[in-house]
Design a protein around this motif. Structure first.
Motif, mmCIF file in Angstrom:
data_model
loop_
_atom_site.group_PDB
_atom_site.id
_atom_site.type_symbol
_atom_site.label_atom_id
_atom_site.label_comp_id
_atom_site.label_asym_id
_atom_site.label_seq_id
_atom_site.Cartn_x
_atom_site.Cartn_y
_atom_site.Cartn_z
ATOM 1 N N ILE A 3 77.680 29.945 -62.395
ATOM 2 C CA ILE A 3 77.531 28.540 -61.994
ATOM 3 C C ILE A 3 78.245 27.654 -62.999
ATOM 4 N N THR A 4 79.087 26.779 -62.493
ATOM 5 C CA THR A 4 79.693 25.738 -63.310
ATOM 6 C C THR A 4 78.926 24.449 -63.044
ATOM 7 N N PHE A 5 78.488 23.791 -64.100
ATOM 8 C CA PHE A 5 77.763 22.539 -63.982
ATOM 9 C C PHE A 5 78.730 21.392 -64.271
ATOM 10 N N THR A 6 78.744 20.388 -63.407
ATOM 11 C CA THR A 6 79.613 19.231 -63.624
ATOM 12 C C THR A 6 79.055 18.384 -64.771
ATOM 13 N N ASP A 7 79.865 17.455 -65.251
ATOM 14 C CA ASP A 7 79.428 16.567 -66.327
ATOM 15 C C ASP A 7 78.172 15.791 -65.938
ATOM 16 N N GLY A 58 76.749 30.823 -66.864
ATOM 17 C CA GLY A 58 76.977 29.459 -66.438
ATOM 18 C C GLY A 58 77.734 28.691 -67.501
ATOM 19 N N THR A 59 78.379 27.626 -67.067
ATOM 20 C CA THR A 59 79.116 26.767 -67.977
ATOM 21 C C THR A 59 78.536 25.368 -67.860
ATOM 22 N N PRO A 60 77.831 24.861 -68.837
ATOM 23 C CA PRO A 60 77.533 25.429 -70.146
ATOM 24 C C PRO A 60 76.175 26.128 -70.226
ATOM 25 N N PHE A 61 75.401 26.137 -69.145
ATOM 26 C CA PHE A 61 74.059 26.725 -69.183
ATOM 27 C C PHE A 61 74.037 28.095 -68.510
#
Length: 108
Positions: A3-7, A58-61
């Motif tokens: 999962i990539t998390f947006t800003d 995940g990025t960052p989590f």
């Protein structure tokens, strides 16, 4: 699963995940749905992973999930946050899973 998390999602989740012992779990909630195929994705704060949980990148989590529910998601996901709606969004390059991704803040 990744999962990539947006800003926007990072800004909304960081205060919760910076607390001691708080981790994130991607749920596939089937309670009250009547059928496993009608499940609803959700994010939940947890203090400890379950015995069957697997750690996802995940990025960052990083996040936990149940491998038996992996079939309902694509390998690459994105979590965004809409301040206008006050809700998280779970999507991939191919589809939007939900525009109202529930966030369960009470850590279990």
């Amino acid at each position: 699963m990744n999962i990539t998390f947006t800003d926007a999602a990072i800004a909304e989740l960081s205060p919760y995940l910076n607390q001691e012992d708080s981790q994130l779990k991607l749920l596939y909630d089937t309670e009250g749905c009547g059928c496993v195929m009608s499940g609803v994705p959700a994010l939940q704060l947890i203090k400890q992973s379950g015995p069957d949980d697997k750690l996802g990148q995940g990025t960052p989590f990083s996040f936990w999930y149940e491998p038996r529910h992996e079939i309902f998601f694509e390998p690459q996901l994105k979590v965004d946050y809409s301040a206008d709606r006050g809700s998280f969004i779970l999507k991939s390059d191919n589809q939007i899973y939900t525009n109202h991704l529930r966030f369960i803040k009470q850590a279990v």
